[in-house]
Design an enzyme around this catalytic site. Structure first.
Site, PDB file in Angstrom:
ATOM      1  N   LYS A 115       0.824  -1.218   0.000  1.00  0.00           N
ATOM      2  CA  LYS A 115       0.000   0.000   0.000  1.00  0.00           C
ATOM      3  C   LYS A 115       0.851   1.258   0.000  1.00  0.00           C
ATOM      4  O   LYS A 115       0.458   2.265  -0.588  1.00  0.00           O
ATOM      5  CB  LYS A 115      -0.978   0.001   1.185  1.00  0.00           C
ATOM      6  N   LYS A 197      -6.347 -11.130  -8.249  1.00  0.00           N
ATOM      7  CA  LYS A 197      -7.589 -11.228  -7.484  1.00  0.00           C
ATOM      8  C   LYS A 197      -8.574 -10.139  -7.901  1.00  0.00           C
ATOM      9  O   LYS A 197      -8.152  -9.026  -8.231  1.00  0.00           O
ATOM     10  CB  LYS A 197      -7.266 -11.039  -5.986  1.00  0.00           C
ATOM     11  N   LYS A 200     -11.488  -4.283  -5.319  1.00  0.00           N
ATOM     12  CA  LYS A 200     -12.435  -3.168  -5.236  1.00  0.00           C
ATOM     13  C   LYS A 200     -11.902  -1.935  -5.934  1.00  0.00           C
ATOM     14  O   LYS A 200     -12.656  -1.033  -6.264  1.00  0.00           O
ATOM     15  CB  LYS A 200     -12.704  -2.837  -3.770  1.00  0.00           C
TER      16      LYS A 200
END
Ligand code: TRP
Length: 332
Positions: A115, A197, A200
């Site tokens: 992140k 994956k 979102k």
């Protein structure tokens, strides 16, 4: 609260609407846990601000995610359904636990590294201590089991290390949590890059299926799903796109891979993709109509949130007072 039963806790972040992977990997499985465990399920609003959020959107998404939990079949009478930020003990315990977590341990967290690389302009302290808050979530409810995806296992391991350290000093304060990983949990990959994956935050609008997408949108996204240049519907190596569609279809219809291979033997990808799209749309339809019904009654959802917050607090403050006593704070 049934003393005979083990406790289970898991939260989802209210960033964006949940996608098919969140539904199949989390929400749908939670519903099955309600009778067997004392369940605490909720919305991790505190975690979500480690990445900058638009306040208007965030507020709407917290309400939406919460209503979706109920729409998915979680019963607010059976399970404690709550919003993390409504219970002050999460932030309180998080501070204490941060004093029992090493800088080095947090530096090793792969999600922090990923992140920070993704948001180099906002590497804030919350992003760094995120796993400590997650440990607080788990330990406050003396959770025996924590259903999490692969990507959260390192954070769970950290929570376990904190328990060992804290209990080692002060005695049995916290229950040692364990990951709860079901075999049936389908791992849902992006429809556009099937080795990644479903996410979102994917910028490709065709990559993710949102649980509130309408039927036509769902079918269209599946029609556009990336596959391969062959023609055979089977789970062979290198056929990531087809394997992803097969496991989604299997999760939606309960059919095994062998059954799916037989069903589509000699048929084309187009026909298969349409079948997957229709099966997913059928699977999500009851939750979508339930969501519509529940959301129309704002006071009902609000009352559930309030009750959930109260039940969560009632349980977690016992753990927090124990901790405060153990570390030597003055309590009344
Ligand atoms: N970090 C989790 C995620 O992003 C969400 C989460 C927050 C969580 N607190 C938790 C999951 C406690 C399990 C238990 O998916």
């Amino acid at each position: 609260m049934d003393e005979q039963k083990k406790n289970m806790l898991s939260l989802i972040q209210p960033t964006n609407t949940p996608h098919l992977g969140n539904y199949l990997g989390a929400m749908r499985n939670w519903v099955k846990m309600q009778n067997e465990y004392n369940c605490f399920f909720g919305i991790a609003d505190l975690h979500s601000i480690t990445v900058r959020q638009d306040p208007v959107k965030l507020r709407a998404q917290i309400k939406e995610s919460y209503a979706l939990l109920i729409a998915a079949g979680l019963d607010p009478e059976k399970s404690v359904l709550f919003v993390q930020g409504h219970n002050p003990t999460h932030a309180e315990l998080s501070w204490v636990l941060s004093c029992y977590t090493q800088f080095g341990e947090l530096s090793r967290m792969t999600q922090f590294k990923d992140k920070s690389a993704k948001h180099p302009d906002n590497i804030n302290a919350g992003l760094f201590t995120y796993p400590v808050l997650m440990a607080a979530d788990i330990l406050l409810y003396q959770a025996n089991y924590v259903p999490v995806g692969q990507d959260q296992l390192q954070h769970l391991e950290l929570a376990r290390n904190i328990v060992q350290r804290f209990n080692g000093i002060y005695g049995d304060v916290f229950t040692m949590p364990e990951g709860y990983i079901t075999k049936s949990t389908a791992k849902v990959m992006s429809l556009q890059e099937p080795t990644k994956k479903m996410s979102k935050s994917d910028e490709n609008a065709n990559a993710s299926v949102w649980v509130l997408d309408d039927r036509d949108t769902i079918i269209r996204k599946f029609k556009r799903a990336v596959t391969d240049s062959e023609t055979e519907i089977c789970a062979r190596e290198g056929k990531d796109g087809i394997i992803n569609l097969m496991s989604i279809y299997s999760a939606a219809t309960d059919k095994s891979f062998e059954e799916i291979e037989r069903e589509f033997n000699g048929k084309g990808y187009g026909e298969f993709k349409l079948a997957v799209g229709e099966a997913v749309a059928d699977m999500l339809a009851p939750m979508q109509s339930e969501f519509k019904r529940i959301s129309a009654d704002k006071s009902y959802v609000e009352q559930c949130m309030k009750d959930g917050a109260e039940k969560a607090y009632k349980f977690s403050r016992k753990t927090l007072s124990k901790v405060y006593k153990k570390v030597g704070f003055v309590t009344f």
